[in-house]
Design an enzyme around this catalytic site. Structure first.
Site, short mmCIF file in Angstrom:
data_model
loop_
_atom_site.label_atom_id
_atom_site.label_comp_id
_atom_site.label_asym_id
_atom_site.label_seq_id
_atom_site.Cartn_x
_atom_site.Cartn_y
_atom_site.Cartn_z
CD GLU A 41 38.73 -24.51 53.63
OE1 GLU A 41 37.47 -24.23 53.94
OE2 GLU A 41 39.68 -24.56 54.42
CG PHE B 117 43.82 -37.41 59.00
CD1 PHE B 117 44.38 -36.01 58.28
CD2 PHE B 117 44.60 -37.85 59.99
CE1 PHE B 117 45.36 -35.25 59.00
CE2 PHE B 117 45.73 -36.96 60.42
CZ PHE B 117 46.09 -35.59 60.01
CB CYS C 261 38.93 -32.80 61.01
SG CYS C 261 40.79 -33.45 61.71
CE LYS D 220 39.37 -26.73 62.09
NZ LYS D 220 38.58 -26.47 61.27
CG HIS E 109 41.83 -29.05 63.87
ND1 HIS E 109 40.50 -29.21 63.83
CD2 HIS E 109 42.29 -29.66 62.61
CE1 HIS E 109 40.01 -29.98 62.64
NE2 HIS E 109 41.29 -30.32 62.06
CG HIS F 278 39.08 -27.86 57.34
ND1 HIS F 278 38.49 -28.33 58.58
CD2 HIS F 278 40.24 -28.69 57.17
CE1 HIS F 278 39.28 -29.52 58.94
NE2 HIS F 278 40.08 -29.80 58.15
#
Length: 412
Positions: free
Chosen positions: A313, A398, A162, A334, A339, A302
């Protein structure tokens, strides 16, 4: 150091088929999420996604090409064509020798992979398409575009889950800063809404199962969040060396200052609980840009709507900005787009540049009951007018990879 201008934006998202449609929908707080229509998802635990609606590949390809290339390539070609038109950029023969394109994607041609696997199982190896490999390879996205546009500068892909879109922007930015090219195209693209892809993320229990209310399923920082919603699309930015942009009278959306990067070195999929790696990425972005934490007045988070990620975050932002954290407006777009995996970074960087340009902050929708551990200003539910000067755009992936872009309002 050479300055970097963002002069063109192209978007294909669940909110619209171009930049203007997507930006207007974001400011209106519109959700692009709904039930999956690409395949029968009735047996899946998550049956919702952010599908791109009304996309016609024949606007960009002939019929043969459209059949040969996976949807993730089709999306980024469409976004690239819009970005170049938006930038009013024409490539001279000399510029073609230097200009290049870098495209990020997390998964690439998973639809083509799944389709050909089914063909192999049902009809044998002779029926597998000869276009399977070139139609699915991630680097064929920039490869095809470089052929189509005649660009002979750097052409390659970045694959970092991502964070792929932000890494692509960073590499393109560094190419210009090093003096290798005055113009680079940076993009991110993804088309993961296929049974194999959704099944894999369902097995990880990463996706929201709020199937009865898709538009409320992506709810970053809200107490009721239960996972992210898979989406598809592409974003492309045209980056130019500042003086090159000025010399041709280009309209500049924002200045790209830096990209901070780090690794959690902690877990394959989960973020570090403390947010320490994300904090280092944001701190690095500020250090490389020569700025202080108090200079930042907007963050595009994010903000995936996962229980662990949103808290981590928030902790990271608090660690970097201390008391200033509570006064920074933060958007999680998002909540509306879902996403887009490897495309998320470029789409959200585009929204950040547009926020700087127009003085309008997208909302975080579905934020009805904030998590007690998520107690910052997330611009809940309604867009906000604000004259902002410096912004960060975060993308984490990831493997614990973290990126934070730093952008500044264009001052010619």
């Amino acid at each position: 150091m050479r300055r970097i201008a963002i002069t063109g934006i192209g978007l294909i998202t669940p909110l619209g088929l171009n930049k203007n449609e997507s930006w207007e929908a974001v400011l209106a707080g519109t959700s692009g999420l709904g039930p999956i229509t690409r395949f029968d998802a009735s047996s899946f635990t998550s049956r919702i996604a952010g599908e791109v609606k009304g996309f016609d590949p024949l606007k960009y390809f002939d019929q043969k090409e459209a059949r040969r290339f996976d949807l993730f390539i089709q999306f980024v070609v469409a976004a690239c064509m819009e970005a170049l038109e938006d930038a009013r950029l024409e490539f001279s023969d000399g510029l073609k020798e230097e200009a290049g394109i870098i495209v990020g994607s997390g998964i690439g041609g998973i639809t083509t992979i799944a389709d050909n696997d089914r063909t192999l199982a049902s009809h044998g190896p002779r029926r597998v398409s000869p276009f399977f490999i070139p139609g699915a390879l991630i680097n064929l996205a920039p490869g095809y575009l470089s052929i189509r546009l005649g660009l002979r500068g750097p052409s390659y892909s970045v694959v970092s889950a991502c964070a792929s879109g932000n890494h692509a922007i960073a590499d393109a930015m560094h190419t210009i800063m090093r003096g290798e090219s005055p113009v680079m195209i940076a993009g991110g693209t993804e088309a993961p809404i296929v049974d194999l892809g959704i099944a894999g993320f369902c097995s990880m229990r990463a996706l929201s199962v709020r199937n009865d209310d898709p538009q409320a399923a992506s709810r970053p920082f809200d107490k009721g969040r239960d996972g992210f919603v898979m989406s598809e699309g592409a974003g492309v930015l045209v980056l130019e060396e500042w003086e090159h942009a000025l010399s041709r009278g280009a309209d500049i959306y924002a200045e790209l200052l830096s990209c901070g990067m780090s690794s959690d070195a902690a877990h394959v999929t989960a973020p570090a609980n403390s947010g320490e790696g994300a904090a280092r990425a944001m701190s690095s972005a500020l250090r490389l840009a020569g700025l202080k934490p108090t200079d930042v007045d907007y963050i595009n988070a994010h903000g995936t709507s996962t229980p662990l990620g949103d808290v981590a975050e928030t902790k990271a932002i608090k660690a970097v900005f201390n008391q200033h954290a509570s006064s920074i407006p933060i958007s999680a777009t998002k909540s509306m787009t879902g996403h887009l995996l490897g495309a998320a970074g470029t789409v959200e960087a585009a929204f950040t540049a547009l926020a700087l340009k127009h003085g309008k902050l997208p909302p975080t929708i579905n934020l009805d009951e904030p998590d007690e551990e998520c107690d910052l200003d997330y611009v809940p539910n309604h867009a906000r007018d604000a004259d902002i000067s410096v912004a960060l755009s975060n993308s984490f992936g990831f493997g614990g990879t973290n990126t934070s872009l730093c952008l500044r309002k264009a001052e010619v």
